[in-house]
Design an enzyme around this catalytic site. Structure first.
Site, PDB file in Angstrom:
ATOM      1  CE1 TYR A  48      24.435   0.071 -37.840  1.00 30.68           C
ATOM      2  CE2 TYR A  48      22.083  -0.162 -38.230  1.00 30.68           C
ATOM      3  CZ  TYR A  48      23.333   0.247 -38.651  1.00 30.68           C
ATOM      4  OH  TYR A  48      23.459   0.830 -39.889  1.00 30.68           O
ATOM      5  CE  LYS A  77      22.539  -1.074 -43.150  1.00 28.10           C
ATOM      6  NZ  LYS A  77      21.938  -0.782 -41.851  1.00 28.10           N
TER       7      LYS A  77
END
Ligand code: A2P
Length: 310
Positions: A48, A77
């Protein structure tokens, strides 16, 4: 309803704060607003590209005594280019550093597909075959170290879960997948429940701000009519539907009024007769994964990526 219990015994707040597509420059303000409003769960990921800014916001919140680290549940993640056994701990440590924390509550394999180290783009040159048993084994070591208090997966189909369970020493605590009234994932949810894997739903509002996903669940006639009947917004109804269906939800917003609105889903519920109406909604997967599918890639079709579960 405010939390679900993971197979580790830890509790995951049923409402998390999504940070996918929150741009640097706006994500810190959003995280601060969310934590001040009462969110306890922040969902992050290396890809992100905003973890540094989230880390700075968290540091400030801890220093100012707004919240304590142990009262937050922080997820991140593993990016697909970091699947190598030796790359997993390195990527994990980089994420801890970016977020300025010394453990994660949950660390997920972001995608069951792999890229060459250093890649951020899904090109045919960069896609390489995944070795999930090896990557999972490295994830298990992070769990053993205590620095990842739970480990899990994301974007795994039923078939990929069965394959993983065949070699896993530790059952994943969570599978994070697209889930909302327009893509309810009943089969996957049932399998996860049977195996003790908690499901977290991403894009719980159908990601209305993402044109290529073509999500319009907030305008779905069933959602709108239930919202009108209950005097709630369509977004609140989608989120409440998710937690009543048995999974956690991680809506993203960078708008303070919406951040607060999305938190107000606990002191009311969707009655059974209205909940049943969600069964009528047409089911369409919005995040198809086209970006990692091509004739010259490992996954040649969307069908192959999701093992026919589309
Ligand atoms: P914004 O961030 O500009 O407030 P999802 O979590 O399903 O990916 O959806 C995120 C999108 O939904 C973002 O575009 C976000 O806009 C928007 N959104 C978040 N909360 C609401 C809400 N309560 N009502 C309408 N749109 C919302």
């Amino acid at each position: 309803m405010e939390s679900f219990t993971l197979n580790t015994g830890a509790k995951i707040p049923s409402l998390g704060f999504g940070t996918w597509q929150s741009k640097p420059g706006e994500v810190a303000t959003a995280v601060v607003a969310a934590v001040k409003a009462g969110y306890k769960h922040i969902d992050c990921a290396k890809i992100y590209e905003n973890q540094e800014e989230i880390g700075a916001a968290l540091k400030k919140l801890f220093e100012e005594g707004v919240v304590k680290r142990e009262d937050l549940f922080i997820t991140s993640k593993l990016w697909s280019a970091d699947h190598g056994s030796e790359d997993v701990p390195e990527a994990f440590n980089e994420t801890l550093k970016a977020l300025q924390i010394d453990y994660l509550d949950l660390y997920l394999i972001h995608w069951p597909v792999r890229l060459r180290k250093g890649s951020t783009e899904w090109t045919s040159e960069d896609a390489i075959p995944a070795d999930i048993p090896a990557t999972w084994s490295a994830m298990e070591k992070l769990f053993d170290s205590g620095k990842a208090r739970a480990i899990g997966i994301s974007n795994f189909s039923c078939k990929k879960i069965f394959n993983l369970l065949a070699t896993a020493r530790i059952v994943p605590a969570v599978n994070q997948v697209e889930c909302h009234p327009g893509w309810q994932q009943k089969k996957l949810q049932d399998l996860c429940e049977a195996k003790g894997i908690h499901l977290t739903g991403y894009s719980p509002l159908g990601s209305p701000g993402t044109p290529w996903m073509k999500g319009s669940i907030l305008a779905d006639p069933t959602v709108v009519s239930v919202a009108e009947e209950l005097g709630k917004s369509p977004a609140q109804v989608c989120l409440r539907w998710g937690i009543q269906a048995g999974h956690s939800v991680i809506p993203k917003s960078v708008t303070e009024a919406r951040i607060k609105q999305n938190l107000d889903i606990f002191n009311w519920s969707i009655p059974d007769n209205l909940f049943a109406k969600f069964g009528e909604i047409e089911q369409i997967r919005l995040l198809k994964g086209d970006f990692c599918v091509a004739e010259n890639q490992i996954n040649k079709s969307i069908d192959q990526l999701w093992d026919g579960e589309i």
